[in-house]
Design a protein around this motif. Structure first.
Motif, short mmCIF file in Angstrom:
data_model
loop_
_atom_site.label_atom_id
_atom_site.label_comp_id
_atom_site.label_asym_id
_atom_site.label_seq_id
_atom_site.Cartn_x
_atom_site.Cartn_y
_atom_site.Cartn_z
N PRO A 123 43.89 0.06 63.95
CA PRO A 123 42.73 0.97 64.03
C PRO A 123 41.40 0.25 63.91
O PRO A 123 40.42 0.61 64.58
N PHE A 124 41.35 -0.80 63.08
CA PHE A 124 40.09 -1.50 62.86
C PHE A 124 39.71 -2.38 64.05
O PHE A 124 38.55 -2.42 64.45
N VAL A 125 40.69 -3.10 64.61
CA VAL A 125 40.36 -3.89 65.80
C VAL A 125 40.07 -2.97 66.98
O VAL A 125 39.26 -3.30 67.85
N GLY A 126 40.72 -1.80 67.00
CA GLY A 126 40.42 -0.83 68.04
C GLY A 126 39.00 -0.33 67.95
O GLY A 126 38.28 -0.25 68.95
N MET A 127 38.56 0.01 66.72
CA MET A 127 37.18 0.44 66.53
C MET A 127 36.20 -0.68 66.89
O MET A 127 35.15 -0.43 67.51
N ALA A 128 36.54 -1.91 66.50
CA ALA A 128 35.67 -3.04 66.82
C ALA A 128 35.57 -3.24 68.32
O ALA A 128 34.48 -3.51 68.85
N ALA A 129 36.70 -3.10 69.03
CA ALA A 129 36.68 -3.26 70.48
C ALA A 129 35.88 -2.15 71.14
O ALA A 129 35.13 -2.39 72.10
N ASP A 130 36.02 -0.90 70.63
CA ASP A 130 35.26 0.20 71.20
C ASP A 130 33.76 0.04 70.96
O ASP A 130 32.94 0.49 71.76
N ARG A 131 33.41 -0.62 69.86
CA ARG A 131 31.99 -0.75 69.53
C ARG A 131 31.37 -2.04 70.05
O ARG A 131 30.26 -2.05 70.59
N PHE A 132 32.09 -3.18 69.90
CA PHE A 132 31.51 -4.48 70.23
C PHE A 132 32.09 -5.11 71.50
O PHE A 132 31.59 -6.12 71.96
N GLY A 133 33.14 -4.53 72.03
CA GLY A 133 33.76 -5.08 73.23
C GLY A 133 35.05 -5.83 72.92
O GLY A 133 35.20 -6.42 71.84
N ALA A 134 35.97 -5.83 73.88
CA ALA A 134 37.28 -6.44 73.68
C ALA A 134 37.20 -7.97 73.64
O ALA A 134 38.04 -8.62 73.02
N LYS A 135 36.21 -8.56 74.31
CA LYS A 135 36.13 -10.02 74.42
C LYS A 135 36.13 -10.70 73.06
O LYS A 135 36.92 -11.61 72.81
N ARG A 136 35.25 -10.26 72.15
CA ARG A 136 35.15 -10.89 70.84
C ARG A 136 36.41 -10.69 70.01
O ARG A 136 36.84 -11.59 69.28
N VAL A 137 36.99 -9.51 70.12
CA VAL A 137 38.19 -9.21 69.35
C VAL A 137 39.35 -10.09 69.79
O VAL A 137 40.09 -10.65 68.96
N VAL A 138 39.54 -10.24 71.10
CA VAL A 138 40.63 -11.06 71.62
C VAL A 138 40.45 -12.53 71.21
O VAL A 138 41.41 -13.21 70.83
N ALA A 139 39.21 -13.03 71.27
CA ALA A 139 38.95 -14.42 70.89
C ALA A 139 39.30 -14.67 69.43
O ALA A 139 39.98 -15.66 69.09
N LEU A 140 38.87 -13.79 68.55
CA LEU A 140 39.17 -13.94 67.12
C LEU A 140 40.67 -13.84 66.88
O LEU A 140 41.23 -14.59 66.06
N GLY A 141 41.33 -12.93 67.59
CA GLY A 141 42.77 -12.79 67.44
C GLY A 141 43.52 -14.04 67.88
O GLY A 141 44.50 -14.44 67.24
N GLY A 142 43.08 -14.67 68.96
CA GLY A 142 43.72 -15.89 69.43
C GLY A 142 43.63 -17.01 68.41
O GLY A 142 44.60 -17.77 68.19
N VAL A 143 42.47 -17.13 67.75
CA VAL A 143 42.30 -18.16 66.72
C VAL A 143 43.24 -17.90 65.55
O VAL A 143 43.92 -18.81 65.05
N ALA A 144 43.31 -16.65 65.07
CA ALA A 144 44.17 -16.32 63.94
C ALA A 144 45.65 -16.54 64.27
O ALA A 144 46.42 -17.05 63.44
N TYR A 145 46.04 -16.18 65.48
CA TYR A 145 47.43 -16.33 65.91
C TYR A 145 47.83 -17.81 65.90
O TYR A 145 48.87 -18.19 65.32
N ALA A 146 47.03 -18.65 66.53
CA ALA A 146 47.34 -20.08 66.60
C ALA A 146 47.37 -20.71 65.21
O ALA A 146 48.27 -21.51 64.89
N LEU A 147 46.41 -20.33 64.36
CA LEU A 147 46.36 -20.88 63.01
C LEU A 147 47.58 -20.46 62.19
O LEU A 147 48.17 -21.28 61.46
N GLY A 148 47.98 -19.20 62.33
CA GLY A 148 49.15 -18.72 61.59
C GLY A 148 50.42 -19.46 61.98
O GLY A 148 51.23 -19.83 61.11
N LEU A 149 50.61 -19.71 63.26
CA LEU A 149 51.80 -20.43 63.72
C LEU A 149 51.79 -21.87 63.23
O LEU A 149 52.83 -22.42 62.82
N TYR A 150 50.61 -22.51 63.27
CA TYR A 150 50.53 -23.90 62.83
C TYR A 150 50.80 -24.02 61.33
O TYR A 150 51.54 -24.91 60.89
N LEU A 151 50.21 -23.13 60.52
CA LEU A 151 50.44 -23.17 59.08
C LEU A 151 51.91 -22.92 58.75
O LEU A 151 52.44 -23.50 57.79
#
Length: 403
Positions: A61-89
Motif C-alpha cells: 500500500p505504501f509503495v502504491g501510494m508513493a507511485a501514485d503520488r511521485f511516479g513509478a520511476k523512483r519507486v522501481v529504482a529504490l526497489g531495485g537497490v533494496a533487492y540487490a542489497l538483500g540478495l548480496y547480504l
C-alpha cells in the motif's frame, strides 16, 4: 488492440518482472542447502521466506501510494537497490538471523517496489480500460517466463557452485532493475484512459469508496487464498518431491513447467477477462485449481505426475493477477489503482506468509505435507464461490466540469 501496439511501458514492465519475479520464484530451490549450512530445520527458512512475503505485502500500500503520488520511476529504482542489497547480504551471512533482515526485509521491500502493484498500476495509466486485462495478462506472463528461465539457472548454479555464489549472481541481475527504471514513464497517457470523474478524487476519498464496497473485500478474500496456495507450492514443492525419493532435478523441472505454462495461462485468463465477466472467469480458474490439487494429492507421485502437475497448476498459477487487478481497475478506475490494488496484494501476501510458514510448521510437527495439500483444495473451492456475488459495475461519481 493488438499486443504489438501496446505502449513501450508494457514491454519495459515485462523486463522488470522477468528479473524480479523470476528470482523470487527460485527461492524454494535454496531451502535445503541454506538449512544445511546453518544446521537448522525447515521452519527457519520457511519463516524467513514467510517474513519476506508478509513484508512484500505490507509495503505494497505504501509503495502504491508513493507511485501514485511521485511516479513509478523512483519507486522501481529504490526497489531495485533494496533487492540487490538483500540478495548480496544473504550471500555473505554468517549467522542465520541475518536472513530475516536480508532475505526477509530488504528482499521483501525490493519485491514490493518492482512487481505487479507498481508495474500494473503504471500500465493502467497508459492502456485503454477495455484492453487492460489483456495487457495485465501479457505482463503477468513475464513473471512466469522469468520463473521458467531462472529456476533451471538456479539449479545449474547450485550444481556447479555453492548457494552463496548463486545469490551473488542474482544480486547482479537485480541491479539491472535500477537501470530499467530510468525509462519508466507514465506522463504520456493514452487518450481516454483517465476519466474526468477521477481527476478530482482525493486518495482519502478513493480509499473510503473502496472500503464501503462489499465486492472490494471479497476480492481481498479471494486473493488471500491465491497467496496461500502459490507460496506454499513454490516454497515446499521441491522438499515434498525430494522427500518422496525422486531425483533432485524433478522439482526444478516441475517448477519450470509451472513457469512456462503460466506464460500461456496468464495471457489466456487475461484475454478471457476482457471477453467475459471477470467474476465467472475467476470462479472457473479456482475450480480448475481445486481439481488439479486434489488429483496431485491422490495420484501416486512420480517424475511424470510431478511434471504434469507443474504444467496444470502453472496454467492457472497467476491468472488471478490480471483478473484481480482488472476487477479493481474496472470497478474503481485507474488513478489510484496502485494504492487500491496494493492493499489487495497485502492480503495476498498475508496468505503467502501463512502458506510458506505453516507448510514448514506442519511438516516439522507431523512429518507430512498432506494436511496442507488438502487445505489448499478446500480453500480453492471457497475462493471459487467468493467471486460470484461481487458487484463488478464501475462505481459512479459526480463529474466535475472545468470552470
Amino acid at each position: 488492440m493488438s499486443i504489438f501496439r501496446f505502449p513501450p511501458l508494457v514491454w519495459l514492465g515485462i523486463g522488470i518482472l522477468i528479473i524480479s519475479l523470476g528470482i523470487r520464484q527460485s527461492f524454494g530451490i535454496f531451502m535445503m542447502p541454506i538449512s544445511d549450512t546453518f544446521q537448522s530445520g525447515r521452519e527457519f527458512f520457511s519463516l524467513a521466506i514467510a517474513v519476506q512475503n508478509l513484508l512484500f505485502g505490507a509495503f505494497q500500500p505504501f509503495v502504491g501510494m508513493a507511485a501514485d503520488r511521485f511516479g513509478a520511476k523512483r519507486v522501481v529504482a529504490l526497489g531495485g537497490v533494496a533487492y540487490a542489497l538483500g540478495l548480496y547480504l544473504t550471500s555473505i551471512a554468517t549467522d542465520s538471523s541475518i536472513l530475516y533482515l536480508s532475505m526477509g526485509m530488504l528482499v521483501g521491500f525490493g519485491l514490493s517496489a518492482t512487481s505487479y502493484v507498481i508495474v500494473l498500476g503504471a500500465i493502467a495509466k497508459v492502456v485503454p480500460a477495455e484492453h487492460t486485462a489483456k495487457a495485465f495478462g501479457l505482463t503477468t506472463a513475464a513473471g512466469s517466463f522469468g520463473m521458467f528461465a531462472v529456476i533451471p539457472g538456479a539449479q545449474s548454479l547450485l550444481a556447479n557452485f555453492d548457494w552463496q555464489t548463486a545469490m551473488q549472481v542474482f544480486a547482479m541481475a537485480a541491479a539491472l532493475i535500477v537501470a530499467f527504471s530510468a525509462f519508466v514513464n507514465t506522463a504520456n497517457k493514452h487518450a481516454g484512459v483517465a476519466a474526468a470523474s477521477n481527476d478530482n478524487q482525493t486518495l482519502r476519498e478513493a480509499l473510503a469508496e473502496a472500503f464501503r464496497h462489499p465486492g472490494y473485500w471479497l476480492i481481498h478474500a479471494g486473493f488471500f487464498v491465491c497467496g496461500f496456495q502459490v507460496m506454499f507450492i513454490a516454497t515446499h514443492l521441491p522438499s515434498y518431491i525430494a522427500d518422496k525419493g525422486l531425483p533432485g532435478n524433478t522439482a526444478a523441472m516441475a517448477l519450470a513447467y509451472v513457469g512456462i505454462f503460466n506464460i500461456f495461462g496468464s495471457y489466456f485468463w487475461g484475454l478471457m477477462g476482457d471477453r467475459f465477466n471477470k467474476r465467472y472467469v475467476m470462479t472457473s480458474l479456482y475450480t480448475m485449481r481445486a481439481i488439479v490439487l486434489a488429483l496431485f494429492v491422490t495420484v501416486p507421485l512420480s517424475t511424470q505426475s510431478a511434471t504434469v502437475f507443474g504444467a496444470a497448476i502453472g496454467f492457472c498459477w497467476l491468472g488471478t493477477v490480471p483478473l484481480t487487478s482488472g476487477l479493481v481497475r474496472q470497478i474503481f478506475g485507474a488513478r489510484y489503482m496502485s494504492t487500491l490494488y496494493g492493499l489487495v496484494f497485502f492480503t495476498h501476501q498475508i496468505g503467502s506468509f501463512l502458506g510458506a510458514w505453516v507448510g514448514g510448521r506442519v511438516f516439522d510437527h507431523y512429518g507430512s505435507y498432506t494436511p496442507i495439500w488438502w487445505t489448499t483444495v478446500i480453500l480453492a473451492i471457497v475462493a471459487a464461490l467468493l467471486h460470484l456475488p461481487i458487484n463488478d459495475k464501475p462505481v459512479t461519481r459526480p463529474v466535475i466540469q472545468p470552470a
